[in-house]
Design a protein around this motif. Sequence first.
Motif, short mmCIF file in Angstrom:
data_model
loop_
_atom_site.label_atom_id
_atom_site.label_comp_id
_atom_site.label_asym_id
_atom_site.label_seq_id
_atom_site.Cartn_x
_atom_site.Cartn_y
_atom_site.Cartn_z
N VAL A 59 0.83 -1.20 0.00
CA VAL A 59 0.00 0.00 0.00
C VAL A 59 0.87 1.26 0.00
N PHE A 60 1.93 1.25 0.80
CA PHE A 60 2.82 2.42 0.84
C PHE A 60 3.51 2.62 -0.51
N ALA A 61 3.93 1.52 -1.14
CA ALA A 61 4.56 1.62 -2.46
C ALA A 61 3.57 2.19 -3.48
N LEU A 62 2.32 1.76 -3.40
CA LEU A 62 1.31 2.29 -4.31
C LEU A 62 1.04 3.77 -4.03
N ALA A 63 1.05 4.15 -2.75
CA ALA A 63 0.88 5.56 -2.40
C ALA A 63 2.03 6.40 -2.94
N ALA A 64 3.24 5.83 -2.92
CA ALA A 64 4.39 6.53 -3.50
C ALA A 64 4.21 6.72 -5.01
N LEU A 65 3.62 5.73 -5.67
CA LEU A 65 3.36 5.85 -7.10
C LEU A 65 2.33 6.95 -7.37
N VAL A 66 1.32 7.05 -6.53
CA VAL A 66 0.33 8.12 -6.67
C VAL A 66 1.01 9.48 -6.49
N ASN A 67 1.92 9.57 -5.52
CA ASN A 67 2.64 10.82 -5.30
C ASN A 67 3.51 11.16 -6.51
N TRP A 68 4.13 10.14 -7.10
CA TRP A 68 4.92 10.39 -8.32
C TRP A 68 4.03 10.94 -9.43
N GLY A 69 2.84 10.37 -9.58
CA GLY A 69 1.91 10.87 -10.59
C GLY A 69 1.52 12.32 -10.33
N VAL A 74 2.14 18.06 -11.71
CA VAL A 74 2.57 19.38 -11.26
C VAL A 74 3.65 19.94 -12.17
N ALA A 75 4.65 19.11 -12.47
CA ALA A 75 5.73 19.55 -13.35
C ALA A 75 5.21 19.92 -14.73
N MET A 76 4.25 19.15 -15.24
CA MET A 76 3.66 19.47 -16.54
C MET A 76 2.90 20.79 -16.49
N ALA A 77 2.08 20.97 -15.45
CA ALA A 77 1.25 22.16 -15.36
C ALA A 77 2.04 23.42 -15.07
N LEU A 78 3.22 23.27 -14.45
CA LEU A 78 4.06 24.44 -14.20
C LEU A 78 4.64 24.98 -15.50
N GLU A 79 4.78 24.10 -16.48
CA GLU A 79 5.33 24.49 -17.79
C GLU A 79 6.68 25.18 -17.64
N ALA A 93 10.49 11.95 -10.39
CA ALA A 93 11.30 10.90 -9.76
C ALA A 93 12.35 11.51 -8.84
N ARG A 94 12.97 12.61 -9.27
CA ARG A 94 14.00 13.25 -8.45
C ARG A 94 13.43 13.93 -7.22
N ARG A 95 12.20 14.41 -7.32
CA ARG A 95 11.59 15.14 -6.19
C ARG A 95 10.68 14.25 -5.35
N LEU A 96 10.65 12.94 -5.65
CA LEU A 96 9.74 12.05 -4.93
C LEU A 96 10.12 11.89 -3.47
N VAL A 97 11.40 11.71 -3.17
CA VAL A 97 11.82 11.53 -1.78
C VAL A 97 11.51 12.77 -0.94
N PRO A 98 11.87 13.99 -1.38
CA PRO A 98 11.45 15.17 -0.60
C PRO A 98 9.94 15.26 -0.42
N ALA A 99 9.19 14.94 -1.49
CA ALA A 99 7.74 15.01 -1.40
C ALA A 99 7.19 14.03 -0.37
N LEU A 100 7.71 12.80 -0.38
CA LEU A 100 7.25 11.80 0.59
C LEU A 100 7.60 12.20 2.01
N ALA A 101 8.80 12.78 2.20
CA ALA A 101 9.21 13.22 3.53
C ALA A 101 8.27 14.30 4.05
N VAL A 102 7.96 15.27 3.21
CA VAL A 102 7.06 16.35 3.61
C VAL A 102 5.64 15.81 3.81
#
Length: 270
Positions: A59-69, A74-79, A93-102
Amino acid sequence: MVKMGTVWDRAAEFLTDNLPAILPIALFAFFVPLSIMGSLGPVLNAQAAGLAYALWIIVFALAALVNWGSLTLVAMALERTDKVGGEPGAIAARRLVPALAVWLAIGGLVVLLSLPVVLTLASAPREAGTLSIPVAVAWPLMIYLVCAIVAAIWLLARLILVYPVIVAEKRWFGAIWRSWKLTRGVGLRIVGVLLLYFLVVIVGMLATQTVFGSIFKLIAGPDGGLSLSSVLTSVMTAVVGTGFSVIVPVFTARLYLALDAAERDRAAAP
């Protein structure tokens, strides 16, 4: 002044213009994880300890995948992929660890808010299988619960820009303060948007579960744990949940752009 209606319009325009690019991300990062997590829900707490731990890891791995999505959208919409460095998926992928920590830190704050209620209910005596809470405890508990819900909604409104800040400004926990600063003065308007969004989501999800759950029980038989009807219901719920999940990161990214631009204009004004 940043208008929520304008931000919604820009988010809707982005979704419409980029639907072919968004659809694969939505299917892979939202629909698949939400379908699996919905199917695992009935059996998470009904297994042996070892299997339960393994299921929670999944479940946590799947939640991480949702966060990656979410980070990818977000990166696409920021343009601003040229400024933040690369393709949206690679940026996420590079910002996933900071995002999960926060994400875990904010989740910890919400857990702390709910802890008094949980401890009170856990320690309350039971009579004939029902909780027995004295009136002298029930009223303060109810008042605290209402205050905690209000505080949680306010916290969510002020921290709604955390993921766009993590992507655009490459911050870690500093994204919490940055989001708080950017949303100063527009918190109540964001709360209004959130309440409307939650209302639509709750009604849509409950309607989906009720209608399709009843239909699939009639077709596939009653559910009990992990059954065909529960799996089919979770799939249909995931379809609706995917649509709602795609909206949030795009809206927050567009809101970040609007508030960041407004801040820059104020700083440049004489």
